[in-house]
Design a protein around this motif. Sequence first.
Motif, PDB file in Angstrom:
ATOM      1  N   GLY A  81       0.812  -1.218   0.000  1.00 28.92           N
ATOM      2  CA  GLY A  81       0.000   0.000   0.000  1.00 28.92           C
ATOM      3  C   GLY A  81       0.839   1.258   0.000  1.00 28.92           C
ATOM      4  O   GLY A  81       1.873   1.342  -0.666  1.00 28.92           O
ATOM      5  N   SER A  82       0.414   2.240   0.801  1.00 28.80           N
ATOM      6  CA  SER A  82       0.991   3.589   0.686  1.00 28.80           C
ATOM      7  C   SER A  82       2.478   3.632   1.043  1.00 28.80           C
ATOM      8  O   SER A  82       3.223   4.433   0.478  1.00 28.80           O
ATOM      9  CB  SER A  82       0.205   4.585   1.542  1.00 28.80           C
ATOM     10  OG  SER A  82       0.313   4.289   2.911  1.00 28.80           O
ATOM     11  N   ILE A  83       2.936   2.768   1.954  1.00 29.65           N
ATOM     12  CA  ILE A  83       4.348   2.861   2.358  1.00 29.65           C
ATOM     13  C   ILE A  83       5.288   2.437   1.212  1.00 29.65           C
ATOM     14  O   ILE A  83       6.421   2.914   1.111  1.00 29.65           O
ATOM     15  CB  ILE A  83       4.629   2.062   3.648  1.00 29.65           C
ATOM     16  CG1 ILE A  83       5.884   2.613   4.325  1.00 29.65           C
ATOM     17  CG2 ILE A  83       4.736   0.560   3.385  1.00 29.65           C
ATOM     18  CD1 ILE A  83       6.088   2.157   5.750  1.00 29.65           C
ATOM     19  N   ALA A  84       4.778   1.556   0.337  1.00 27.90           N
ATOM     20  CA  ALA A  84       5.593   1.111  -0.796  1.00 27.90           C
ATOM     21  C   ALA A  84       5.545   2.130  -1.943  1.00 27.90           C
ATOM     22  O   ALA A  84       6.310   2.032  -2.898  1.00 27.90           O
ATOM     23  CB  ALA A  84       5.123  -0.259  -1.265  1.00 27.90           C
ATOM     24  N   LYS A  85       4.624   3.107  -1.808  1.00 33.16           N
ATOM     25  CA  LYS A  85       4.550   4.178  -2.820  1.00 33.16           C
ATOM     26  C   LYS A  85       5.371   5.376  -2.393  1.00 33.16           C
ATOM     27  O   LYS A  85       6.017   6.029  -3.212  1.00 33.16           O
ATOM     28  CB  LYS A  85       3.101   4.614  -3.015  1.00 33.16           C
ATOM     29  CG  LYS A  85       2.268   3.543  -3.657  1.00 33.16           C
ATOM     30  CD  LYS A  85       1.134   4.101  -4.505  1.00 33.16           C
ATOM     31  CE  LYS A  85       0.451   2.953  -5.222  1.00 33.16           C
ATOM     32  NZ  LYS A  85      -0.138   2.004  -4.236  1.00 33.16           N
ATOM     33  N   LYS A  86       5.313   5.674  -1.070  1.00 31.63           N
ATOM     34  CA  LYS A  86       5.927   6.920  -0.593  1.00 31.63           C
ATOM     35  C   LYS A  86       7.407   6.777  -0.281  1.00 31.63           C
ATOM     36  O   LYS A  86       8.101   7.779  -0.156  1.00 31.63           O
ATOM     37  CB  LYS A  86       5.220   7.360   0.691  1.00 31.63           C
ATOM     38  CG  LYS A  86       3.806   7.855   0.479  1.00 31.63           C
ATOM     39  CD  LYS A  86       3.330   8.502   1.785  1.00 31.63           C
ATOM     40  CE  LYS A  86       1.838   8.539   1.914  1.00 31.63           C
ATOM     41  NZ  LYS A  86       1.409   8.637   3.314  1.00 31.63           N
ATOM     42  N   TYR A  87       7.861   5.539  -0.026  1.00 34.97           N
ATOM     43  CA  TYR A  87       9.252   5.318   0.403  1.00 34.97           C
ATOM     44  C   TYR A  87       9.844   4.185  -0.430  1.00 34.97           C
ATOM     45  O   TYR A  87       9.098   3.381  -0.992  1.00 34.97           O
ATOM     46  CB  TYR A  87       9.302   4.929   1.890  1.00 34.97           C
ATOM     47  CG  TYR A  87       8.610   5.922   2.799  1.00 34.97           C
ATOM     48  CD1 TYR A  87       9.295   7.010   3.326  1.00 34.97           C
ATOM     49  CD2 TYR A  87       7.260   5.766   3.116  1.00 34.97           C
ATOM     50  CE1 TYR A  87       8.652   7.928   4.148  1.00 34.97           C
ATOM     51  CE2 TYR A  87       6.602   6.681   3.948  1.00 34.97           C
ATOM     52  CZ  TYR A  87       7.308   7.764   4.459  1.00 34.97           C
ATOM     53  OH  TYR A  87       6.670   8.656   5.263  1.00 34.97           O
ATOM     54  N   PRO A  88      11.190   4.093  -0.486  1.00 35.25           N
ATOM     55  CA  PRO A  88      11.783   3.023  -1.306  1.00 35.25           C
ATOM     56  C   PRO A  88      11.715   1.644  -0.662  1.00 35.25           C
ATOM     57  O   PRO A  88      12.729   0.987  -0.454  1.00 35.25           O
ATOM     58  CB  PRO A  88      13.225   3.503  -1.506  1.00 35.25           C
ATOM     59  CG  PRO A  88      13.494   4.425  -0.400  1.00 35.25           C
ATOM     60  CD  PRO A  88      12.201   5.036   0.031  1.00 35.25           C
ATOM     61  N   PHE A  89      10.514   1.206  -0.323  1.00 37.29           N
ATOM     62  CA  PHE A  89      10.303  -0.183   0.118  1.00 37.29           C
ATOM     63  C   PHE A  89       9.727  -0.946  -1.061  1.00 37.29           C
ATOM     64  O   PHE A  89       8.887  -0.404  -1.788  1.00 37.29           O
ATOM     65  CB  PHE A  89       9.288  -0.252   1.267  1.00 37.29           C
ATOM     66  CG  PHE A  89       9.772   0.339   2.556  1.00 37.29           C
ATOM     67  CD1 PHE A  89      10.817  -0.245   3.258  1.00 37.29           C
ATOM     68  CD2 PHE A  89       9.156   1.473   3.080  1.00 37.29           C
ATOM     69  CE1 PHE A  89      11.241   0.304   4.470  1.00 37.29           C
ATOM     70  CE2 PHE A  89       9.592   2.020   4.283  1.00 37.29           C
ATOM     71  CZ  PHE A  89      10.629   1.434   4.977  1.00 37.29           C
TER      72      PHE A  89
ATOM     73  N   TYR B 199      -8.955  16.601   6.625  1.00 32.73           N
ATOM     74  CA  TYR B 199      -7.536  16.761   6.292  1.00 32.73           C
ATOM     75  C   TYR B 199      -6.953  15.536   5.584  1.00 32.73           C
ATOM     76  O   TYR B 199      -5.743  15.473   5.341  1.00 32.73           O
ATOM     77  CB  TYR B 199      -6.735  17.099   7.560  1.00 32.73           C
ATOM     78  CG  TYR B 199      -7.009  18.507   8.033  1.00 32.73           C
ATOM     79  CD1 TYR B 199      -6.288  19.579   7.514  1.00 32.73           C
ATOM     80  CD2 TYR B 199      -8.036  18.782   8.941  1.00 32.73           C
ATOM     81  CE1 TYR B 199      -6.570  20.889   7.912  1.00 32.73           C
ATOM     82  CE2 TYR B 199      -8.322  20.083   9.340  1.00 32.73           C
ATOM     83  CZ  TYR B 199      -7.579  21.131   8.824  1.00 32.73           C
ATOM     84  OH  TYR B 199      -7.855  22.413   9.204  1.00 32.73           O
ATOM     85  N   GLY B 200      -7.786  14.534   5.269  1.00 31.40           N
ATOM     86  CA  GLY B 200      -7.312  13.359   4.525  1.00 31.40           C
ATOM     87  C   GLY B 200      -6.396  12.453   5.329  1.00 31.40           C
ATOM     88  O   GLY B 200      -5.473  11.847   4.774  1.00 31.40           O
ATOM     89  N   ASP B 201      -6.647  12.326   6.646  1.00 30.21           N
ATOM     90  CA  ASP B 201      -5.886  11.413   7.519  1.00 30.21           C
ATOM     91  C   ASP B 201      -4.365  11.535   7.355  1.00 30.21           C
ATOM     92  O   ASP B 201      -3.682  10.547   7.075  1.00 30.21           O
ATOM     93  CB  ASP B 201      -6.271   9.936   7.244  1.00 30.21           C
ATOM     94  CG  ASP B 201      -7.730   9.631   7.541  1.00 30.21           C
ATOM     95  OD1 ASP B 201      -8.394  10.435   8.210  1.00 30.21           O
ATOM     96  OD2 ASP B 201      -8.197   8.564   7.102  1.00 30.21           O
ATOM     97  N   PRO B 202      -3.790  12.731   7.534  1.00 28.50           N
ATOM     98  CA  PRO B 202      -2.339  12.855   7.327  1.00 28.50           C
ATOM     99  C   PRO B 202      -1.524  12.141   8.408  1.00 28.50           C
ATOM    100  O   PRO B 202      -1.971  12.017   9.547  1.00 28.50           O
ATOM    101  CB  PRO B 202      -2.107  14.373   7.431  1.00 28.50           C
ATOM    102  CG  PRO B 202      -3.191  14.854   8.325  1.00 28.50           C
ATOM    103  CD  PRO B 202      -4.385  13.988   8.013  1.00 28.50           C
ATOM    104  N   MET B 203      -0.347  11.683   8.023  1.00 31.03           N
ATOM    105  CA  MET B 203       0.552  11.071   9.006  1.00 31.03           C
ATOM    106  C   MET B 203       1.002  12.157   9.991  1.00 31.03           C
ATOM    107  O   MET B 203       1.279  13.286   9.591  1.00 31.03           O
ATOM    108  CB  MET B 203       1.774  10.471   8.303  1.00 31.03           C
ATOM    109  CG  MET B 203       2.588   9.598   9.247  1.00 31.03           C
ATOM    110  SD  MET B 203       4.223   9.173   8.625  1.00 31.03           S
ATOM    111  CE  MET B 203       3.839   8.119   7.272  1.00 31.03           C
ATOM    112  N   ILE B 204       1.042  11.807  11.281  1.00 31.51           N
ATOM    113  CA  ILE B 204       1.502  12.758  12.296  1.00 31.51           C
ATOM    114  C   ILE B 204       2.571  12.091  13.158  1.00 31.51           C
ATOM    115  O   ILE B 204       2.862  10.907  12.974  1.00 31.51           O
ATOM    116  CB  ILE B 204       0.340  13.261  13.200  1.00 31.51           C
ATOM    117  CG1 ILE B 204      -0.394  12.072  13.847  1.00 31.51           C
ATOM    118  CG2 ILE B 204      -0.627  14.125  12.427  1.00 31.51           C
ATOM    119  CD1 ILE B 204      -1.418  12.485  14.899  1.00 31.51           C
TER     120      ILE B 204
END
Length: 238
Positions: A98-106, A126-131
Amino acid sequence: MKKDLLYSGKAKSVYRTDDPRELLVEFRDSLTAFDGKKKSSVEKKGFYNAQISAELFRLLEKNGVKTHFIGMASGNEMIVRAVDIIKIELIVRNIAAGSIAKKYPFKEGQPLRPPIVIMDYKSDEYGDPMINEDIALALGLASRAEMDKIRETALKVNDILVGHLGEHGLLLPDFKLEFGRSGGEILLADEISCDTCRFWDKATRKSLDKDVFRFDKGDLVAAYREVARRVVPEIFRG
Ligand code: TMP
Ligand code: ASP
């Protein structure tokens, strides 16, 4: 006794009951993805998610995790303790997807050890932003002590679920938890279902969760039924 509607979200509705300390949560067949941009309704989805969630809450309670779960009022209706939801979503990741494989080089499918715990601000606006903890504190979402407690509980939940699901041929790449306050306690709340977890078949690594809907991977109800068949086989007997 189910009374007036208190709140209706994207996939669940919450009703008052005769007892102000208890609420009834109806798991509906509707589902959305990508902040509600993609919508559908699939027959029996609510039933399977409610049953899977109930069984996993029972398992966690047996293992010493305090949850809001009380019992079932019907196939897709759960009775829970009324809590004040903490507006932090805890995401635990064991395998990159999912999103972690899109946002970071995993690489998708890469094991993440130790597991990664992420906090998102629960806010449709706010679209559930990471905090992080500092942002959560500044927003007044929770105290440091509460955040320590929910992180520690999320990792304990992860150990219990990974072990249990593994015995049923399922991998748990990641999942999302929500917690609430009730009478000075912090309880695990919300749901633990195919809508809020990634479940992969251990042998084939096929998605058996909401990714089937998000990414048009096939028959959603067949995937949810398969998880239910492994986690709550009782519901298919008799
Ligand atoms: P993500 O890879 O899209 O960030 O999702 C991580 C996990 O959190 C996945 O198991 C699905 C779950 N999740 C929710 O329960 N609600 C959400 O709104 C999102 C985006 C993900
Ligand atoms: N739950 C979110 C939504 O309904 C996002 C997701 O699960 O993909 O939009």
